[in-house]
Motif scaffolding. Sequence first.
Motif, short mmCIF file in Angstrom:
data_model
loop_
_atom_site.label_atom_id
_atom_site.label_comp_id
_atom_site.label_asym_id
_atom_site.label_seq_id
_atom_site.Cartn_x
_atom_site.Cartn_y
_atom_site.Cartn_z
N GLY A 1 0.83 -1.21 0.00
CA GLY A 1 0.00 0.00 0.00
C GLY A 1 0.86 1.25 0.00
O GLY A 1 2.09 1.20 0.10
N GLY A 2 0.20 2.41 -0.12
CA GLY A 2 0.90 3.68 0.00
C GLY A 2 1.38 4.30 -1.29
O GLY A 2 1.99 5.37 -1.26
N LEU A 3 1.13 3.67 -2.43
CA LEU A 3 1.55 4.26 -3.71
C LEU A 3 0.50 5.27 -4.19
O LEU A 3 -0.70 5.08 -4.02
CB LEU A 3 1.71 3.18 -4.78
N THR A 4 0.99 6.35 -4.80
CA THR A 4 0.10 7.22 -5.55
C THR A 4 0.20 6.82 -7.01
O THR A 4 1.30 6.73 -7.56
CB THR A 4 0.50 8.70 -5.38
N PHE A 5 -0.93 6.54 -7.63
CA PHE A 5 -0.92 6.03 -9.00
C PHE A 5 -1.92 6.79 -9.85
O PHE A 5 -2.80 7.49 -9.33
CB PHE A 5 -1.25 4.53 -9.02
N TYR A 6 -1.75 6.66 -11.15
CA TYR A 6 -2.74 7.28 -12.03
C TYR A 6 -3.16 6.36 -13.15
O TYR A 6 -2.44 5.46 -13.55
CB TYR A 6 -2.23 8.62 -12.56
N ILE A 7 -4.38 6.60 -13.59
CA ILE A 7 -4.90 6.02 -14.82
C ILE A 7 -5.34 7.18 -15.70
O ILE A 7 -5.63 8.27 -15.20
CB ILE A 7 -6.09 5.06 -14.57
N GLY A 8 -5.34 6.98 -17.00
CA GLY A 8 -5.69 8.06 -17.89
C GLY A 8 -6.69 7.66 -18.94
O GLY A 8 -6.80 6.49 -19.32
N THR A 9 -7.43 8.63 -19.42
CA THR A 9 -8.32 8.43 -20.55
C THR A 9 -8.42 9.75 -21.30
O THR A 9 -8.38 10.83 -20.70
CB THR A 9 -9.72 7.97 -20.10
N ASP A 10 -8.51 9.67 -22.61
CA ASP A 10 -8.69 10.88 -23.40
C ASP A 10 -10.18 11.17 -23.56
O ASP A 10 -11.00 10.24 -23.66
CB ASP A 10 -8.04 10.72 -24.78
N PRO A 11 -10.55 12.45 -23.60
CA PRO A 11 -11.98 12.83 -23.66
C PRO A 11 -12.54 12.75 -25.08
O PRO A 11 -12.91 13.77 -25.66
CB PRO A 11 -11.97 14.26 -23.11
N THR A 12 -12.63 11.54 -25.61
CA THR A 12 -13.21 11.35 -26.93
C THR A 12 -14.73 11.32 -26.89
O THR A 12 -15.39 11.33 -27.92
CB THR A 12 -12.70 10.05 -27.57
N ALA A 13 -15.30 11.27 -25.69
CA ALA A 13 -16.74 11.35 -25.49
C ALA A 13 -16.96 11.96 -24.11
O ALA A 13 -16.02 12.10 -23.32
CB ALA A 13 -17.39 9.97 -25.58
N ASP A 14 -18.21 12.33 -23.80
CA ASP A 14 -18.48 12.97 -22.52
C ASP A 14 -18.89 11.98 -21.43
O ASP A 14 -19.29 12.37 -20.35
CB ASP A 14 -19.55 14.06 -22.66
N SER A 15 -18.78 10.68 -21.74
CA SER A 15 -19.08 9.64 -20.77
C SER A 15 -18.10 8.49 -20.93
O SER A 15 -17.63 8.22 -22.05
CB SER A 15 -20.51 9.11 -20.95
N LEU A 16 -17.79 7.82 -19.82
CA LEU A 16 -17.07 6.57 -19.89
C LEU A 16 -18.02 5.47 -20.36
O LEU A 16 -19.24 5.64 -20.32
CB LEU A 16 -16.52 6.20 -18.51
N HIS A 17 -17.45 4.34 -20.80
CA HIS A 17 -18.27 3.20 -21.18
C HIS A 17 -17.75 1.95 -20.47
O HIS A 17 -16.76 2.00 -19.73
CB HIS A 17 -18.29 3.02 -22.70
N VAL A 18 -18.42 0.82 -20.70
CA VAL A 18 -18.07 -0.41 -20.00
C VAL A 18 -16.63 -0.83 -20.29
O VAL A 18 -15.97 -1.45 -19.46
CB VAL A 18 -19.06 -1.54 -20.38
N GLY A 19 -16.13 -0.47 -21.47
CA GLY A 19 -14.74 -0.76 -21.78
C GLY A 19 -13.76 -0.10 -20.84
O GLY A 19 -12.66 -0.59 -20.61
N HIS A 20 -14.14 1.08 -20.29
CA HIS A 20 -13.29 1.76 -19.32
C HIS A 20 -13.43 1.18 -17.91
O HIS A 20 -12.54 1.33 -17.07
CB HIS A 20 -13.69 3.24 -19.19
N LEU A 21 -14.56 0.56 -17.65
CA LEU A 21 -14.94 0.26 -16.27
C LEU A 21 -13.96 -0.66 -15.56
O LEU A 21 -13.71 -0.50 -14.36
CB LEU A 21 -16.35 -0.34 -16.24
#
Length: 412
Positions: A28-48
């Motif tokens: 534990g204790g790590l700061t991490f990131y995930i990213g996505t580009d704003p190609t739409a105004d909503s996430l989809h199940v593929g992102h989930l």
Amino acid sequence: MTLFEDLKWRGLIKDISSPELEEKLNKGGLTFYIGTDPTADSLHVGHLSSFLISKRLQKAGHHPILLVGGGTGMIGDPKPTTERAMISKEQVNRNFEGLKKQVEEIFGFEVVNNYDWIKDIDVLDFLRDYGKYFNINYMLDKDIIRRRLDSGITYTEFSYMILQALDFKYLHENKNVNLQCAGSDQWGNITAGIDLIRRTTGDEVYGFTMPLVTDSKGQKIGKSEGNAIWLDKERTSSYQLYQFFLNVEDIMVIDYLKIYTFLSKEEIEKLEIRNKEHPELREAQKTLAKEIITFLHGKEEYERAINLADHLFNNKFNDLSKKDVEDLFKNEDKNEIDLNMNIIDMLLTMNVAKSKREAREFINTGAISINGERITDTEKTIDISMFIENTYIVVKRGKKNYYIGKLSKGVM
């Protein structure tokens, strides 16, 4: 079971940058990131799946940051086969705001926008401070670039890797980020960031990827594949989510339970046994739908989805609202219907029957119902009482064919 063992059991680990990462994830204790580009105004199940893995890491004592690429989104991550279409700056900004609001509401993650630091870098600084650390041969060896060489790739998309590496370096130096996680198609971009940080600071950072979620045919579930199931309930209703996961193939449902739910290993294994013994009950699929809808939209939305499914199964619609009808039949054509129309003419207008003779035959054989009520009178006239909330009329022909009529605009 440790966090890393749980992630492996769920099939959520594909590549890791260093054997040391296993211990660091468990600690534990790590700061991490995930990213996505704003190609739409909503996430989809593929992102989930990646956002849920971030939730798993958060529960294990790590700190998540979501990067929405307002800067990289203006260029586009290279696709395996063709150049991405450019979207306007205004649309990118609108999409960013939509994603930021959605992520904060559903996941509670901190959201950052890489446009905030990319916008101030001029071309000379970009080439001197970042470009000089990237060997062309190194970049050409990355899988996504190598796959595009035959068809061609522009310098714009070719440079995307440098921008994503720049993001990792910026977040490491300004947000104490030491880990990036993403789908397996991002492995080359992740390792580019790790190398850039090592070369410019001497620091050791980490990355891991998870397999992309696919159906039984290996088709990726995502917007770019043309089969997006959105997390925004105004775009994909809770009922549509319920139907999508209820119809998941038996061969895939246990994998999806591991990926998309927080159910324990014991709970999932029990569902696997019951599904093999009584697949007709679809208990695993129903559990999958319940867990996802409740997590995304809450218990009330899940119960509403169940209620709508029950109405459809029992062919009863009179007590539904027009919003319910819209959710049930979102993708169905809605033909305008006039008051005082003869039932035969209405069936022709709604394309329920191809001729008056066929329409009479359908009615006489009891094949037609309106809002769940069987129609047997070929002389029946359509009146306002037959429209749900003075708006919709639901016609069913036979066992599975539904047609939606909408009260003509000129009537009201």
